[in-house]
Design an enzyme around this catalytic site. Structure first.
Site, PDB file in Angstrom:
ATOM      1  N   LYS A  33       7.424 -11.458 -20.263  1.00  0.00           N
ATOM      2  CA  LYS A  33       8.662 -11.180 -20.989  1.00  0.00           C
ATOM      3  C   LYS A  33       8.542 -11.553 -22.445  1.00  0.00           C
ATOM      4  O   LYS A  33       8.908 -10.781 -23.342  1.00  0.00           O
ATOM      5  CB  LYS A  33       9.813 -11.942 -20.325  1.00  0.00           C
ATOM      6  N   ARG A 103      15.438 -17.912 -20.488  1.00  0.00           N
ATOM      7  CA  ARG A 103      14.860 -17.177 -19.360  1.00  0.00           C
ATOM      8  C   ARG A 103      13.428 -17.608 -19.134  1.00  0.00           C
ATOM      9  O   ARG A 103      12.699 -17.825 -20.085  1.00  0.00           O
ATOM     10  CB  ARG A 103      14.842 -15.659 -19.639  1.00  0.00           C
ATOM     11  N   GLY A 112      11.423 -16.217  -7.346  1.00  0.00           N
ATOM     12  CA  GLY A 112      11.378 -17.633  -7.021  1.00  0.00           C
ATOM     13  C   GLY A 112      11.389 -18.504  -8.259  1.00  0.00           C
ATOM     14  O   GLY A 112      11.514 -19.714  -8.171  1.00  0.00           O
ATOM     15  N   MET A 114      12.980 -19.659 -12.064  1.00  0.00           N
ATOM     16  CA  MET A 114      14.341 -19.919 -12.501  1.00  0.00           C
ATOM     17  C   MET A 114      15.006 -18.670 -13.060  1.00  0.00           C
ATOM     18  O   MET A 114      14.402 -17.901 -13.785  1.00  0.00           O
ATOM     19  CB  MET A 114      14.356 -21.008 -13.580  1.00  0.00           C
ATOM     20  N   ARG A 347      12.214  -0.127 -20.614  1.00  0.00           N
ATOM     21  CA  ARG A 347      11.244  -0.047 -19.502  1.00  0.00           C
ATOM     22  C   ARG A 347      11.049   1.421 -19.139  1.00  0.00           C
ATOM     23  O   ARG A 347      11.848   2.280 -19.537  1.00  0.00           O
ATOM     24  CB  ARG A 347      11.743  -0.829 -18.293  1.00  0.00           C
ATOM     25  N   HIS A 470       2.642  17.862  19.077  1.00  0.00           N
ATOM     26  CA  HIS A 470       2.160  19.224  18.836  1.00  0.00           C
ATOM     27  C   HIS A 470       3.059  19.948  17.847  1.00  0.00           C
ATOM     28  O   HIS A 470       2.585  20.565  16.886  1.00  0.00           O
ATOM     29  CB  HIS A 470       2.098  19.978  20.168  1.00  0.00           C
ATOM     30  N   SER A 799     -18.651  17.593   8.763  1.00  0.00           N
ATOM     31  CA  SER A 799     -17.218  17.649   8.479  1.00  0.00           C
ATOM     32  C   SER A 799     -16.547  16.687   9.439  1.00  0.00           C
ATOM     33  O   SER A 799     -16.680  16.812  10.654  1.00  0.00           O
ATOM     34  CB  SER A 799     -16.692  19.069   8.671  1.00  0.00           C
ATOM     35  N   CYS A 867     -11.916  17.717   7.837  1.00  0.00           N
ATOM     36  CA  CYS A 867     -11.015  18.817   8.172  1.00  0.00           C
ATOM     37  C   CYS A 867      -9.919  18.368   9.132  1.00  0.00           C
ATOM     38  O   CYS A 867      -9.175  19.170   9.638  1.00  0.00           O
ATOM     39  CB  CYS A 867     -11.789  20.002   8.740  1.00  0.00           C
ATOM     40  N   TYR A 887     -15.690  17.143  -0.301  1.00  0.00           N
ATOM     41  CA  TYR A 887     -14.387  17.824  -0.366  1.00  0.00           C
ATOM     42  C   TYR A 887     -13.491  17.297   0.741  1.00  0.00           C
ATOM     43  O   TYR A 887     -13.950  16.651   1.686  1.00  0.00           O
ATOM     44  CB  TYR A 887     -14.567  19.347  -0.215  1.00  0.00           C
TER      45      TYR A 887
END
Lengths: 921, 921
Positions: A33, A103, A112, A114, A347, A470, A799, A867, A887
């Site tokens: 920050k 902050r 967690g 502060m 942001r 299926h 394959s 495949c 591929y």
């Protein structure tokens, strides 16, 4: 020697860089920050002045058992003096008080730690001064009571209830419903009550010395680094415990200080279309909460140019600067205090899939980002949503609120479908083809002989089955929207109707099925159906993705390029679609699908039941022209590209009538004493029973069937090579690759492959042509993966059939597993996901990795592909890239997704320094 | 520099050793045969004098394109002179001619090399001299024509037919039937005809110069090294092509030179009983061929002590010396020529299994060999034949010749069984138990619910199925003789009879089934049934085997001892037998077998069909005492030894009635309109159908079932630990190991194991006892092998379930594969053997090896075993030793075989120098 610098003003980023070495060091020193606020400040963006106490100070504090290191507090006070100068306000000065927030900010964002404490610097005295200055006592006491509450709980560790209960009682006493009912007097009274809470819990008064507030808040941030939640989180996330946290002290600014004040949010581009124009809302004389709460109607951001033209001009400049600085569409928050613009946050902005594509392509064209970055800015899932028809979101909401929501199942195949319900494949096909209706086929579940109906339908709905049933698999393969396992629905096939939650839908009635969400609606919901060829930005992006994958050297070893994307296609129409979607090869043509067609099936059955080899040959000779014709079409569509044709794979009984149905018929005829046709039926039943296997998945199929009955594949190879020869003679460039399924030992290939290669050569001799071809195998049996080196001595390509490989590596029968235990396994976390959808890297993946490595020992340039259905899944595609595939092959509809996923994989794991850029993202 | 030595006399073995370095070198230099003859000569055994031309000479000859190396021929002539001296005969001297044989002899015995040429040195002149000396013209011309024939075909390359045809014509002309009809004149005439053949084919006369004969024969041996058959053989057997062959020249001796001559064969110990006494036959005035041909009745070797006492005494001394020298029972050939004994051959003698065991143990006790060598002298297969009842071989031959052979099938489980035929399990069990009949159960094939009949039967016969069908597997497991797949037999279950080759056997008739050979006979054939406890030599040998396996350091790594042998046992009776046979643990108790018993099955079905968890609990509570009782018996039988109990494995539908049969009943009732009980049957059918799985092998079973329905295994674990606690309180030492089947991912164990361990601890708390226990898993899913490291973090032991692991690694459903393609695969050489019988080392074995290595990364002392059927197969046991298993577990009946095989593996692969001794064997 100079004193160590513990505190950096936001405008001292260069000093921090010098001390820390590089930007990574600055982030470590100032926290994420603090570094971000300093970075914006340097970029000339008006950020409320402030400073950061370093993580080193935190570590020193903790190391000394809770003592500020020498000089730190003095530096903090000096920095505060500087902030007073920059703001013209004074900390603790009732006449013009400086208020700040405190902050925490570690190198990595971390729960967690502060929380924020706002309004530090408010005391009884400065509060009075603020009221004088703003004339708004309600605002000031509201702010003050917030400080006491936050400070009490966060800094002093008093339980939240200690503050919440008195406030609730107060409101109840007054009969108030919400905080907006509270007046200035009310907040003043609450502030007093809260101060009493502090006194009660801690034994001392809420500090009226603003410096005491600041000191305690700083210490609280330091201590929170070793709080239990923070330590647990670091352990779980693997973050080092010695990084420490920084403390950011930021000047408070207020948008509710009058009509030349205001606050708002904006996107630097339209987050729904991606159009390059500022998009946002604001309110004058308001706080951030007011914009979010929607109590007052907000104004469009353009309106600000009329109301506060100077601030607006500055805002335009700043947002443009921020977008350029961060090279990404920004989502910003801003506040104008007395005409002065302050940026409170910026942001990366969330956006729709469509906007993501447009913004990425536009920014690359604007030179703001590289093409590679543009490709990485769009996720494969976003591309997916762009390619399937979608229901209009508003119409869907309306349908829900008007009680038209009918049922919910598993979102098995994305997209929206509207049609009339039919309950069997034949009727569905007939209605779609003859009556030209839009059909939704509804079944309890589907089977291979339902496929013609499923292909004719606009959508599929089943009451049983899971995401890899299926129905789901076929639907995804053919891009038909599909919802499965909608278990509220009871289908009555005899009455031709279904019922869910008391509502009956009869055959022919309209429903809408949303395969993207799993929802089913009554009636027709309007859809939008995007077309790839019209989505020019997406086409551009995909072309860039292809270029990335084609870059030599982007991957180490062989192949040194990224993945190609091929498609699974059984018919010429599939192949044409695959080409249109950018596939550069067919990775799987399942020849047996051709056997299931209505006119062919009887011939296939005759071939199977043949008692002499003459009968069998005769039937095969009838099938040959059909297959040749199919292959000719494929080669034509894939002119110049490789086409992998898999020889027959399923067990023969899949082509035969259903055994149980036939048994029922026979028993019924016997009991009734009907004799006509009984003998034939009994004979057929006996034949089918002889083919019965207890585990057909692991039985007589694939290459085993080819060795058992070579005539079928001999016919198929002849058909392939005749087709290829014919097309070659027409000037088409053919590249057939014949794929042998289910190999488990190289000896199987040694037995069958030479027989088939002889046929291939014979056909080429007969036709007098020569063309490129290969013989290879699927790797889908664990033993094949384990003995890949031997297999690659014979097979010219591999394959991965990851559907079967997953089944056998896990020992899961997919049909049974999904119905029985797979859902529970995923729910219980026994499996991270359904391994039939996303490759199991540890198990199946390890076998794949072995297979590629061992296979390339024997044949260094071995062509390796996939495949199985995983070929269209981004995580699985990434794994294929890592493993060294040439591929991936997937359903034509998933080709664009796979192209993008392939490029992502290539960039994410590219060789050398570029890797770093990507990791940062 | 001295000339290179190309020729060694048989009595120059020391010189050869000096030149060659060691005995291995001598074998390389002189060839196996030459080295053996020299070795016998050195041992003082009377071997006919002779010499060897070295392999180096052969290589030199070939390297120089067919020229003897300088000095070689001269050395050969000098050696011949030495032999003349030793024999007192003279080469080519008509008055006292020396005849020799010429034989090839490479380092390794090798087909395709030149055959023997006998009687070299015979010429027209020396033949006459021989006749003068022996007075036996017929003998001399028979010898002469043999020389011409052998020389002609072997040395000169004239086709055999060129000699065979004139002889056949001659005999036809004379009206002779056999060679014994030939007179001296006839052989003389044939000798002339043969000489004419040589002239005709070669253009030169048969050499009348004996030195020319010798020279040509020597060259012929050299040349035969590069003959096509020899080269092919070396290529196939992986023998180097540069070894060369030696040539052995040996003095001819003749046993037919009068009544103080003779010839015979003998074994140094009785080859059928192993008794330590000379055992053999001989004939005086005869040739070796006469003994073999059986024309005259031979005499028992003892008789020689009367007929030629001096030669006999010498023979006794020599055979004893040879046995001591070779440390092995010898099979010798000898000839006595004029009262002088010559040993022509000695080699290890073949023997029966029984003799093998006795000889090995005796020799070790005599100090002739070590215990380790004794163990290596007996093969596991020999032990196998000693443990199963066998048919009396003579009775079997008689049955065959008298037409009582009925059919032949696959020899699925060894042993002989005689009994009355019954065609279903219930009748078989009833007849065996109630009528105390000997039963042969005959079925087309068997299923799990036939097991009670199979166990009651003396033998099993099926007309279908292969060596790993259900019948075969169960039969082997329980040691029941079994023939499967006797496809000639047609079983008519309705007529209660079977028919094969026209012969009908009705229920109740007697047959004899030979599981060792696969033969089935009509009627009763007498059997012999050996008992292990009576076979003291075998018990001794097995004890030695166990000692070898228990030797620390015999194996590298962990465990550093050899394999232990455990047994698969489901019932206390099995466990007692396992102990009696020497098992030191139970590697697999299949708890579900207990569920199939008649009184329990209905409770099991009630448990499965329970609709509420109360119903299910009630049924499980009824089962608990049964299981506890079973386990108590097991622990008692295995006092002090580990007992691995596998939790329920099969899918639940295996416990339910047959779906198809029920369907038939339901349809029949519907069609007939019968309503009584229909609804219940329909409901049951629906329940069974809901359980139906398309590939049950890969479905809801094993740990998946335990996670789906944990109540069953919770009950089982409670039963195990209650039983263990009860027995502990009685003073029995229990070592329960709970085995979770079908694990595919460690998460499954993480889910179920803690639940079960809690129960284990709770029971121990309740009972107030503590005892040793473990939780572990089967490794039978490929993924488990691949991710074994993770799994071993939770599992405390591994047991390879190689039946399923083989199924899934190959993707073979065993039932289907054996029926369909496995037979063809083995026939075609696609698989070297049935992988369900002998472990596939390349595929399944590689996964096992990975699993052990990875598992021990996580848990270095991980206990690893095997409980698949392979645990009783010697080759698979060897592989388990190599992989690092702690034990193998097999059927109790195979425990002795496994103990021996384990010791063989340990010795064959022992660490260090001992390995060499074994390799030499």
């Amino acid at each position: 020697m100079a004193e160590k610098k513990w505190v950096y003003l936001f405008n001292e980023v260069e000093a921090a860089e010098k001390a820390a070495g590089d930007w990574e060091g600055v982030r470590a020193l100032l926290g994420g920050k603090g570094a971000g606020l300093a970075d914006m400040t340097r970029a000339g963006v008006p950020v409320p002045p402030g400073f950061t106490v370093t993580t080193e100070a935190c570590n020193a504090y903790l190391a000394q058992g809770g003592k500020f290191p020498p000089g730190m507090w003095e530096q903090e006070l000096a920095a505060l003096k500087e902030v007073e100068k920059q703001t013209g306000k004074k900390f603790g000065d009732p006449s013009n008080p400086l208020l700040v927030s405190c902050r925490s900010g570690a190198k990595f964002s971390m729960p967690g730690m502060m929380d924020t404490v706002l309004n530090i610097g408010l005391t009884d005295k400065t509060a009075e001064g603020m009221i004088q200055k703003t004339g708004d006592a309600r605002f000031v006491y509201d702010s003050y009571r917030r400080l006491v509450e936050m400070f009490g709980s966060v800094v002093l560790g008093i339980p939240d209830e200690a503050f919440e209960e008195p406030l609730a009682e107060y409101k109840a006493r007054k009969g108030y419903k919400t905080d907006t009912d509270m007046t200035a007097e009310d907040w003043k009274a609450i502030t007093e009550e809260f101060k009493a809470v502090v006194k009660k819990y801690k034994g001392f008064d809420f500090p009226q010395d603003p410096y005491e507030q600041l000191r305690l808040a700083t210490e609280a941030v330091f201590k929170s680094w070793n709080g239990k939640r923070a330590v647990d989180y670091r352990n779980a996330a693997g973050i080092a415990h010695d990084l420490g946290t920084a403390v950011n002290i930021v000047t408070m600014v207020f948008g509710n200080m009058g009509w030349n004040s205001g606050t708002g949010v904006a996107f630097t581009r339209d987050p729904s279309t991606g159009e390059k124009k500022l998009y946002g809302d604001y309110l004058l004389n308001a706080q951030g909460e007011d914009v979010v709460a929607g109590i007052r109607n907000t104004e469009k951001i353009e309106k600000l140019s009329e109301q506060l033209p100077e601030a607006y001009r500055e805002f335009l400049q700043i947002t443009e600067k921020l977008e350029r600085h961060y090279r990404e569409m920004q989502d910003v928050e801003f506040t104008i205090e007395n005409g002065k613009l302050w940026m409170l946050q910026t942001r990366a902005g969330k956006r729709t899939a469509k906007a993501a594509v447009k913004i990425a392509v536009d920014m690359a064209n604007e030179g703001l980002i590289t093409k590679e970055e543009a490709v990485l800015r769009v996720s494969p899932e976003q591309v997916d949503t762009l390619l399937h028809p979608q229901f209009d979101p508003k119409a869907m909401e309306e349908a829900k609120s008007s009680g038209k929501h009918y049922a919910k199942g598993v979102n098995a195949s994305p997209g929206a479908a509207v049609g009339q319900v039919y309950f069997d494949a034949n009727t569905a096909e007939k209605m779609a083809k003859e009556e030209k209706q839009s059909v939704i086929m509804v079944r309890p579940f589907t089977k291979p002989d339902d496929v013609h109906g499923m292909l004719a339908a606009k959508g599929i709905l089943t009451s049983e089955g899971g995401a890899t049933s299926h129905a789901a698999v076929v639907a995804r393969q053919f891009g038909v929207p599909c919802v499965v396992g909608a278990s509220e629905i009871r289908i009555d096939l005899e009455k031709r109707q279904m019922e869910a939650n008391g509502v009956v839908v009869k055959e022919g009635e309209w429903i809408s099925v949303d395969g993207t969400t799993g929802n089913v609606f009554l009636g027709k919901i309007p859809t939008t159906a995007p077309k790839l060829e019209e989505q020019t930005d997406l086409l551009t992006l995909l072309q860039w993705a292809d270029e990335i994958c084609a870059t030599p050297g982007i991957r180490q070893g062989w192949p040194d390029r990224g993945l190609q994307v091929w498609a699974n296609a059984d018919y010429p129409a599939d192949a044409r679609r695959a080409r249109a979607y950018g596939a550069v090869g067919i990775g799987l043509c399942r020849t047996e699908h051709m056997f299931f067609e209505t006119e062919r099936l009887p011939i296939v059955q005759r071939m199977i039941l043949a008692e002499t080899s003459e009968e069998r040959s005769a039937a095969l000779n009838e099938l040959l022209p059909y297959q040749r014709n199919d292959f000719e079409g494929l080669f034509e569509a894939m002119d110049g590209y490789p086409v992998i044709i898999r020889l027959i794979d399923p067990p023969l009984h899949e082509f035969m009538p259903d055994e149980e149905k036939l048994l029922e018929e026979v028993i019924t005829m016997r009991v009734k004493g009907e004799t006509e046709g009984l003998a034939e039926k009994e004979a057929l039943l006996a034949s089918i029973r002889a083919m019965h296997e207890s585990n057909p998945m692991m039985g007589l199929r694939g290459v085993r069937l080819s060795i058992y009955m070579p005539e079928i594949v001999e016919m198929q190879v002849r058909a392939i090579f005749e087709a290829a020869a014919n097309q070659t003679l027409k000037g088409i460039v053919v590249k057939p690759e014949v794929m042998i399924p289910l190999t488990g030992t190289v000896k199987e290939l040694e037995w069958i492959q030479p027989r088939l290669e002889r046929i291939a050569k014979a056909v080429m001799d007969e036709k007098g042509v020569i063309f490129y071809y290969k013989f290879g195998t699927m790797i889908e049996i664990p033993r094949a993966a384990v003995t890949a080196e031997e297999i690659a001595r014979v097979a010219e390509f591999f394959s991965f059939g990851t559907n079967d490989l997953t089944q056998m590596t896990f020992g899961y029968s997919r049909d049974d597993a999904e119905r029985n235990f797979l859902v529970k396994y995923v729910e219980e976390g026994i499996l991270p996901q359904n391994p039939f959808q996303t490759l199991d890297r540890e198990g199946v993946g390890r076998l794949m990795s072995m297979a590629v490595q061992e296979g390339r020992k024997a044949r260094p340039d071995l062509e390796v592909g996939i495949c199985g259905e995983h070929g269209g899944d981004p995580s699985s595609i990434e794994f294929c890239h890592l493993v060294g595939n040439n591929y991936v092959s997937c359903s034509p509809f998933r080709v664009p997704i796979a192209r993008l996923a392939a490029a992502h994989s290539a960039l994410k794991h590219r060789v050398g320094e570029a890797a770093k850029v990507v990791e940062d993202k």
